[in-house]
Design an enzyme around this catalytic site. Sequence first.
Site, PDB file in Angstrom:
ATOM      1  N   LYS A 126      22.189 -24.288  13.871  1.00  0.00           N
ATOM      2  CA  LYS A 126      22.585 -25.518  14.550  1.00  0.00           C
ATOM      3  C   LYS A 126      23.677 -25.161  15.536  1.00  0.00           C
ATOM      4  O   LYS A 126      24.700 -24.589  15.163  1.00  0.00           O
ATOM      5  CB  LYS A 126      23.097 -26.531  13.527  1.00  0.00           C
TER       6      LYS A 126
ATOM      7  N   ARG B 159      26.321 -39.461  17.698  1.00  0.00           N
ATOM      8  CA  ARG B 159      27.684 -39.782  17.249  1.00  0.00           C
ATOM      9  C   ARG B 159      28.023 -41.231  17.580  1.00  0.00           C
ATOM     10  O   ARG B 159      28.808 -41.862  16.863  1.00  0.00           O
ATOM     11  CB  ARG B 159      28.683 -38.798  17.857  1.00  0.00           C
TER      12      ARG B 159
ATOM     13  N   LYS C 122      33.329 -28.966  17.429  1.00  0.00           N
ATOM     14  CA  LYS C 122      32.710 -28.440  16.202  1.00  0.00           C
ATOM     15  C   LYS C 122      32.399 -26.946  16.314  1.00  0.00           C
ATOM     16  O   LYS C 122      31.593 -26.412  15.558  1.00  0.00           O
ATOM     17  CB  LYS C 122      31.459 -29.256  15.866  1.00  0.00           C
TER      18      LYS C 122
ATOM     19  N   GLU D 107      22.092 -16.252  10.713  1.00  0.00           N
ATOM     20  CA  GLU D 107      22.406 -17.543  10.075  1.00  0.00           C
ATOM     21  C   GLU D 107      21.198 -18.059   9.289  1.00  0.00           C
ATOM     22  O   GLU D 107      21.311 -18.504   8.153  1.00  0.00           O
ATOM     23  CB  GLU D 107      22.763 -18.582  11.148  1.00  0.00           C
TER      24      GLU D 107
ATOM     25  N   LYS E 237      18.210 -26.663  15.711  1.00  0.00           N
ATOM     26  CA  LYS E 237      18.491 -27.768  16.621  1.00  0.00           C
ATOM     27  C   LYS E 237      19.566 -27.434  17.610  1.00  0.00           C
ATOM     28  O   LYS E 237      20.413 -26.610  17.284  1.00  0.00           O
ATOM     29  CB  LYS E 237      18.853 -29.028  15.821  1.00  0.00           C
TER      30      LYS E 237
ATOM     31  N   SER F   3      19.292 -36.407  19.581  1.00  0.00           N
ATOM     32  CA  SER F   3      19.536 -37.672  20.275  1.00  0.00           C
ATOM     33  C   SER F   3      19.658 -37.503  21.787  1.00  0.00           C
ATOM     34  O   SER F   3      19.121 -38.300  22.550  1.00  0.00           O
ATOM     35  CB  SER F   3      20.793 -38.340  19.712  1.00  0.00           C
TER      36      SER F   3
HETATM   37  C1  PBG Z   1      26.249 -33.992  11.848  1.00  0.00           C
HETATM   38  C2  PBG Z   1      24.953 -34.185  12.528  1.00  0.00           C
HETATM   39  C3  PBG Z   1      24.800 -34.319  13.902  1.00  0.00           C
HETATM   40  C4  PBG Z   1      23.450 -34.492  14.132  1.00  0.00           C
HETATM   41  C5  PBG Z   1      22.794 -34.465  12.911  1.00  0.00           C
HETATM   42  N1  PBG Z   1      23.750 -34.264  11.924  1.00  0.00           N
HETATM   43  C6  PBG Z   1      25.800 -34.406  14.971  1.00  0.00           C
HETATM   44  C7  PBG Z   1      26.895 -33.450  15.017  1.00  0.00           C
HETATM   45  O1  PBG Z   1      26.772 -32.310  14.557  1.00  0.00           O
HETATM   46  O2  PBG Z   1      27.941 -33.841  15.499  1.00  0.00           O
HETATM   47  C8  PBG Z   1      22.880 -34.683  15.485  1.00  0.00           C
HETATM   48  C9  PBG Z   1      21.524 -35.236  15.575  1.00  0.00           C
HETATM   49  C10 PBG Z   1      21.203 -35.804  16.904  1.00  0.00           C
HETATM   50  O3  PBG Z   1      21.944 -35.647  17.904  1.00  0.00           O
HETATM   51  O4  PBG Z   1      20.161 -36.432  16.992  1.00  0.00           O
HETATM   52  N2  PBG Z   1      26.219 -33.483  10.585  1.00  0.00           N
END
Ligand code: PBG
Length: 324
Positions: free
Chosen positions: A196, A206, A218, A234, A249, A275
């Site tokens: 990720k 968010r 992050k 990873e 992702k 998203s």
């Molecule tokens: C956080 C999490 C995120 C998403 C899924 N789980 C956002 C982030 O890491 O800040 C993002 C999914 C998306 O953007 O559709 N645990």
Amino acid sequence: MFPLNRNRRLRNKESLRNLIREHRLHPHDFIAPLFITEGKNKKTPIESMPGYYRLSIDNIKKEVKSLWSLGIQSVLLFPKVDDKLKDNLGKEALNPHGLIQKTIKEIKNSCPDITIISDVALDPYSIHGHDGIIKENKILNDETNKVLAEMALSHAKSGADIVAPSDMMDGRVLSIRTVLEQNNFLETGIMSYGAKFASSLYGPFRDALDSKPGFGDKKTYQMDFSNFKESISEIKADIDEGADIIMIKPGITNLDIINEAKNTFNVPIAVYQVSGEYSMIKAGVKMGYVNHNEFLIESLTVIKRAGANIIATYFAKEAVELIS
Ligand code: PBG
């Protein structure tokens, strides 16, 4: 060699193109992410995700039935947690009657055959909007793992089929697997976000959960998008620790990594079309720059071509309506 070989031969009519197509989408490929909110009969629009909503549990159950009737057989749950329940320890994440726990139970009762996947991470519960416990502006790894494992157990007890750690702490898959085994949840799957990346494509998500980091970013836990080899180690670490499915992702920025993961590992590869990918497409369509239906199918098919077995996408329903 030309003229013996003319590649255009097999492209000259639709039925022929259909015949030789290497990758096609199927309703069973998809996981539909769902945002849950407290209350009754709520369907709250998310401004930065046009056409997507937060749903109260009663509406989630209706949505699940509708997904099921279309052939979409897996959902991924994210709770929008009330501000007053947030802290720095993720206490509410362990509440057996919390929003996600309630939702899992209700879905299990009303649509027992659907695969329920629950997000495991602290950001929806954190006053800081981070995925872990914080001390002196640092995200604590091992302390966070303990809570994540308890959280996963609580989801499993509620009826989750698969837990999905999305936090990127080191060793969390092993912590979760250990606690599940100790408590005899031998069949609970783990779909871990193996690779990720710290991406600018998570903004609308968010907004949906009101979980923007309150300070910093992050990048001390999510991966640097410049790194290829690191993403493979990873993923390998998560598989070695007991992950059943690996998630990569975002999708559109990681087609090379998806392909490498498919060729390297023997576990199913899931990809999250996140998203920001959803919202960019919606925005492009709104501006008249891209064709909605065509690009939607293209964006998902190339993720599959890269090597995904499973795609989590906010377009699941629209895609299935288009392909069927
Ligand atoms: C956080 C999490 C995120 C998403 C899924 N789980 C956002 C982030 O890491 O800040 C993002 C999914 C998306 O953007 O559709 N645990």
